[in-house]
Design a protein around this motif. Structure first.
Motif: not given
Length: 173
Positions: A157-170
């Motif tokens: 619809x507008x290019x915004x970020x949706x359904x973000x999933x964050x995976x932390x790694x070291x």
């Protein structure tokens, strides 16, 4: 009167031609259906397992993946690797399923301040189905420390970020 006769003749000709074409189409379609062969082996689906293609098989064949293989997920992504807080070196292979518009998912690898790597990949299938995806993040130049991989979809619809999933790694050496 002559015009009426001509119009009637054309109409009858069109009807006859149409009937001939339809009978040829029906004959050909029945031959096509007879030529289709059913596979010798049927794939059984276990309701407790997700079905995804294997890398070593063609995209039309599938391999069972248990729901327990998912290490992190949200409504648009089911990730099999890497696990959250996993220690990584040189590169990170990110593998899973995505249910995103036209199969396009975006990713970013960042340290919380700077984006080290970013891009997009296309899953094997677009929403509403679950498509397989896999990509590699090269982290050779990233110093040791905590980072995160962000998976997200851009709104059609507008290019915004949706359904973000964050995976932390070291990252470690």
């Amino acid at each position: 009167m002559k015009n009426l006769f001509t119009m009637m003749s054309v109409l009858i000709y069109c009807l006859l031609l149409s009937a001939c074409l339809n009978s040829n189409t029906d004959d050909n379609s029945s031959n096509i259906n007879e030529d289709i062969q059913k596979p010798d082996v049927e794939i059984e689906k276990d309701p407790g397992k997700e079905q995804i293609p294997s890398e070593s098989e063609t995209p039309t064949e599938i391999e069972d993946v248990e729901k327990s293989d998912v290490v992190i997920e949200n409504e648009a992504f089911q990730v099999f690797e890497p696990s959250p807080n996993e220690k990584v070196q040189n590169q990170i292979i990110v593998r899973g399923l995505a249910r995103v518009f036209e199969g396009t998912l975006n990713y970013a690898f960042e340290d919380g301040h700077f984006i080290i790597d970013q891009g997009f990949v296309t899953a094997s299938e677009g929403a509403p189905g679950w498509g397989v995806f896999e990509f590699t993040v090269n982290i050779e130049n990233a110093p040791e420390g905590l980072y995160k991989i962000l998976l997200f979809e851009k709104s059609a619809k507008d290019g915004s970020i949706i359904n973000e999933l964050m995976i932390p790694v070291e990252v470690s050496e």
